[in-house]
Motif scaffolding. Structure first.
Motif, PDB file in Angstrom:
ATOM      1  N   CYS A  14      -6.546   5.270  48.496  1.00 59.25           N
ATOM      2  CA  CYS A  14      -7.479   6.395  48.606  1.00 59.25           C
ATOM      3  C   CYS A  14      -6.707   7.681  48.349  1.00 59.25           C
ATOM      4  CB  CYS A  14      -8.040   6.476  50.018  1.00 59.25           C
ATOM      5  SG  CYS A  14      -8.770   4.961  50.614  1.00 59.25           S
ATOM      6  N   THR A  15      -7.377   8.642  47.773  1.00 53.69           N
ATOM      7  CA  THR A  15      -6.788   9.956  47.580  1.00 53.69           C
ATOM      8  C   THR A  15      -7.713  10.993  48.201  1.00 53.69           C
ATOM      9  OG1 THR A  15      -5.765   9.252  45.506  1.00 53.69           O
ATOM     10  CG2 THR A  15      -5.959  11.619  45.875  1.00 53.69           C
ATOM     11  N   THR A  16      -7.140  11.893  48.982  1.00 56.53           N
ATOM     12  CA  THR A  16      -7.891  12.961  49.635  1.00 56.53           C
ATOM     13  C   THR A  16      -7.267  14.284  49.226  1.00 56.53           C
ATOM     14  OG1 THR A  16      -8.339  11.558  51.547  1.00 56.53           O
ATOM     15  CG2 THR A  16      -8.578  13.921  51.869  1.00 56.53           C
ATOM     16  N   THR A  17      -8.073  15.256  48.832  1.00 56.08           N
ATOM     17  CA  THR A  17      -7.545  16.577  48.506  1.00 56.08           C
ATOM     18  C   THR A  17      -7.988  17.568  49.569  1.00 56.08           C
ATOM     19  OG1 THR A  17      -9.435  17.068  47.096  1.00 56.08           O
ATOM     20  CG2 THR A  17      -7.503  16.121  46.031  1.00 56.08           C
ATOM     21  N   PHE A  18      -7.166  18.591  49.767  1.00 56.97           N
ATOM     22  CA  PHE A  18      -7.487  19.611  50.768  1.00 56.97           C
ATOM     23  C   PHE A  18      -6.722  20.880  50.437  1.00 56.97           C
ATOM     24  CE2 PHE A  18      -3.837  17.292  52.220  1.00 56.97           C
ATOM     25  CZ  PHE A  18      -2.990  18.249  52.760  1.00 56.97           C
ATOM     26  N   SER A  19      -7.196  21.977  50.989  1.00 59.00           N
ATOM     27  CA  SER A  19      -6.523  23.255  50.845  1.00 59.00           C
ATOM     28  C   SER A  19      -5.600  23.437  52.043  1.00 59.00           C
ATOM     29  CB  SER A  19      -7.565  24.377  50.801  1.00 59.00           C
ATOM     30  OG  SER A  19      -6.918  25.625  50.783  1.00 59.00           O
ATOM     31  N   PRO A  20      -4.361  23.849  51.826  1.00 60.64           N
ATOM     32  CA  PRO A  20      -3.415  23.899  52.923  1.00 60.64           C
ATOM     33  C   PRO A  20      -3.649  24.989  53.954  1.00 60.64           C
ATOM     34  CG  PRO A  20      -2.409  24.752  50.946  1.00 60.64           C
ATOM     35  CD  PRO A  20      -3.754  24.208  50.558  1.00 60.64           C
ATOM     36  N   ARG A  21      -4.250  26.054  53.592  1.00 64.79           N
ATOM     37  CA  ARG A  21      -4.298  27.195  54.502  1.00 64.79           C
ATOM     38  C   ARG A  21      -5.682  27.391  55.113  1.00 64.79           C
ATOM     39  NH1 ARG A  21      -0.608  30.798  50.648  1.00 64.79           N
ATOM     40  NH2 ARG A  21       1.240  29.561  50.972  1.00 64.79           N
ATOM     41  N   GLN A  22      -5.664  27.848  56.370  1.00 61.93           N
ATOM     42  CA  GLN A  22      -6.934  28.168  57.017  1.00 61.93           C
ATOM     43  C   GLN A  22      -7.467  29.484  56.450  1.00 61.93           C
ATOM     44  OE1 GLN A  22      -4.011  27.951  59.001  1.00 61.93           O
ATOM     45  NE2 GLN A  22      -3.971  29.706  60.357  1.00 61.93           N
ATOM     46  N   LYS A  23      -8.771  29.670  56.548  1.00 63.36           N
ATOM     47  CA  LYS A  23      -9.414  30.856  55.967  1.00 63.36           C
ATOM     48  C   LYS A  23      -9.240  32.092  56.835  1.00 63.36           C
ATOM     49  CE  LYS A  23     -12.705  27.979  53.623  1.00 63.36           C
ATOM     50  NZ  LYS A  23     -12.761  28.064  52.260  1.00 63.36           N
ATOM     51  N   SER A  24      -8.977  31.911  58.120  1.00 65.24           N
ATOM     52  CA  SER A  24      -8.795  33.013  59.048  1.00 65.24           C
ATOM     53  C   SER A  24      -7.613  32.697  59.950  1.00 65.24           C
ATOM     54  CB  SER A  24     -10.063  33.189  59.888  1.00 65.24           C
ATOM     55  OG  SER A  24      -9.824  34.079  60.947  1.00 65.24           O
ATOM     56  N   SER A  25      -6.844  33.692  60.303  1.00 67.27           N
ATOM     57  CA  SER A  25      -5.669  33.450  61.134  1.00 67.27           C
ATOM     58  C   SER A  25      -6.044  32.989  62.541  1.00 67.27           C
ATOM     59  CB  SER A  25      -4.805  34.714  61.212  1.00 67.27           C
ATOM     60  OG  SER A  25      -5.544  35.768  61.788  1.00 67.27           O
ATOM     61  N   ASN A  26      -7.283  33.211  62.959  1.00 67.12           N
ATOM     62  CA  ASN A  26      -7.722  32.809  64.299  1.00 67.12           C
ATOM     63  C   ASN A  26      -8.331  31.412  64.330  1.00 67.12           C
ATOM     64  OD1 ASN A  26      -6.975  35.325  65.260  1.00 67.12           O
ATOM     65  ND2 ASN A  26      -8.975  36.203  64.813  1.00 67.12           N
ATOM     66  N   VAL A  27      -8.448  30.776  63.174  1.00 70.25           N
ATOM     67  CA  VAL A  27      -9.112  29.480  63.090  1.00 70.25           C
ATOM     68  C   VAL A  27      -8.114  28.410  62.654  1.00 70.25           C
ATOM     69  CG1 VAL A  27     -10.916  28.174  61.919  1.00 70.25           C
ATOM     70  CG2 VAL A  27     -11.306  30.561  62.505  1.00 70.25           C
ATOM     71  N   LYS A  28      -8.017  27.337  63.416  1.00 72.27           N
ATOM     72  CA  LYS A  28      -7.193  26.187  63.030  1.00 72.27           C
ATOM     73  C   LYS A  28      -8.112  25.178  62.363  1.00 72.27           C
ATOM     74  CE  LYS A  28      -3.145  26.639  65.415  1.00 72.27           C
ATOM     75  NZ  LYS A  28      -1.905  26.637  64.746  1.00 72.27           N
ATOM     76  N   VAL A  29      -7.697  24.663  61.210  1.00 73.93           N
ATOM     77  CA  VAL A  29      -8.498  23.694  60.477  1.00 73.93           C
ATOM     78  C   VAL A  29      -7.774  22.358  60.515  1.00 73.93           C
ATOM     79  CG1 VAL A  29      -9.495  23.088  58.253  1.00 73.93           C
ATOM     80  CG2 VAL A  29      -9.443  25.473  58.978  1.00 73.93           C
ATOM     81  N   LYS A  30      -8.473  21.326  60.953  1.00 71.79           N
ATOM     82  CA  LYS A  30      -7.914  19.984  60.953  1.00 71.79           C
ATOM     83  C   LYS A  30      -8.621  19.168  59.884  1.00 71.79           C
ATOM     84  CE  LYS A  30      -6.268  19.831  65.629  1.00 71.79           C
ATOM     85  NZ  LYS A  30      -6.096  19.038  66.827  1.00 71.79           N
ATOM     86  N   HIS A  31      -7.870  18.302  59.242  1.00 73.99           N
ATOM     87  CA  HIS A  31      -8.397  17.423  58.211  1.00 73.99           C
ATOM     88  C   HIS A  31      -8.256  15.992  58.687  1.00 73.99           C
ATOM     89  CE1 HIS A  31      -8.437  20.701  55.236  1.00 73.99           C
ATOM     90  NE2 HIS A  31      -7.314  21.078  55.802  1.00 73.99           N
ATOM     91  N   GLY A  32      -9.032  15.099  58.104  1.00 79.39           N
ATOM     92  CA  GLY A  32      -8.929  13.697  58.473  1.00 79.39           C
ATOM     93  C   GLY A  32      -9.296  12.782  57.327  1.00 79.39           C
ATOM     94  N   SER A  33      -8.819  11.560  57.428  1.00 87.26           N
ATOM     95  CA  SER A  33      -9.085  10.553  56.403  1.00 87.26           C
ATOM     96  C   SER A  33      -8.924   9.181  57.039  1.00 87.26           C
ATOM     97  CB  SER A  33      -8.093  10.714  55.247  1.00 87.26           C
ATOM     98  OG  SER A  33      -8.278   9.727  54.278  1.00 87.26           O
ATOM     99  N   ARG A  34      -9.645   8.228  56.500  1.00 88.76           N
ATOM    100  CA  ARG A  34      -9.534   6.841  56.953  1.00 88.76           C
ATOM    101  C   ARG A  34      -9.533   5.977  55.702  1.00 88.76           C
ATOM    102  NH1 ARG A  34     -11.783   5.088  62.242  1.00 88.76           N
ATOM    103  NH2 ARG A  34     -12.475   7.224  62.301  1.00 88.76           N
ATOM    104  N   CYS A  35      -8.537   5.060  55.613  1.00 88.24           N
ATOM    105  CA  CYS A  35      -8.430   4.234  54.419  1.00 88.24           C
ATOM    106  C   CYS A  35      -7.668   2.960  54.743  1.00 88.24           C
ATOM    107  CB  CYS A  35      -7.697   4.997  53.322  1.00 88.24           C
ATOM    108  SG  CYS A  35      -7.636   4.133  51.740  1.00 88.24           S
ATOM    109  N   GLY A  36      -7.982   1.903  54.025  1.00 84.60           N
ATOM    110  CA  GLY A  36      -7.277   0.644  54.180  1.00 84.60           C
ATOM    111  C   GLY A  36      -8.208  -0.527  53.953  1.00 84.60           C
ATOM    112  N   HIS A  37      -7.725  -1.696  54.288  1.00 82.12           N
ATOM    113  CA  HIS A  37      -8.488  -2.936  54.172  1.00 82.12           C
ATOM    114  C   HIS A  37      -8.633  -3.521  55.569  1.00 82.12           C
ATOM    115  CE1 HIS A  37      -8.348  -2.984  49.785  1.00 82.12           C
ATOM    116  NE2 HIS A  37      -7.135  -2.483  49.917  1.00 82.12           N
TER     117      HIS A  37
END
Length: 106
Positions: A14-37
């Motif tokens: 699986c390939t997941t793309t994301f932007s590294p930086r949060q849009k606001s300094s007061n907001v933390k952005v978490k990313h997630g992915s699930r992949c496998g067999h």
């Protein structure tokens, strides 16, 4: 980010793309992915921490095998400098972070 399941071939995953930086300094952005067999599913969570003169800093968390009751969780911080970084690797999966396709061509 790519998760490759070696059990089923080097190009499988699986390939997941994301932007590294949060849009606001007061907001933390978490990313997630699930992949496998079945029996070998990784659940990944990650967040961008900061950028400094060394590169971009991230925190990754892998739960594996996430589809089984006896999964383990491993957390690590990673420094990304624009080249492929292997985040987690075992006899079943290799999970790496690498530049987006358009950045690879430059």
């Amino acid at each position: 980010m790519k998760i490759n399941n070696h059990k089923f071939g080097e190009s499988n995953g699986c390939t997941t793309t994301f932007s590294p930086r949060q849009k606001s300094s007061n907001v933390k952005v978490k990313h997630g992915s699930r992949c496998g067999h079945p029996g070998a599913v990784s659940k990944l969570n990650w967040e961008y921490l900061r950028t400094d003169e060394k590169g971009d800093h991230y925190r990754f968390e892998r739960s594996f095998p996430n589809d089984k009751p006896n999964y383990t969780v491993v957390t690590k911080e990673v420094l990304y400098r624009g080249q492929e970084v292997i985040l987690f690797e075992d006899d079943v999966q290799r999970i790496s972070m690498f530049p987006a396709e358009e950045n690879k061509l430059k």
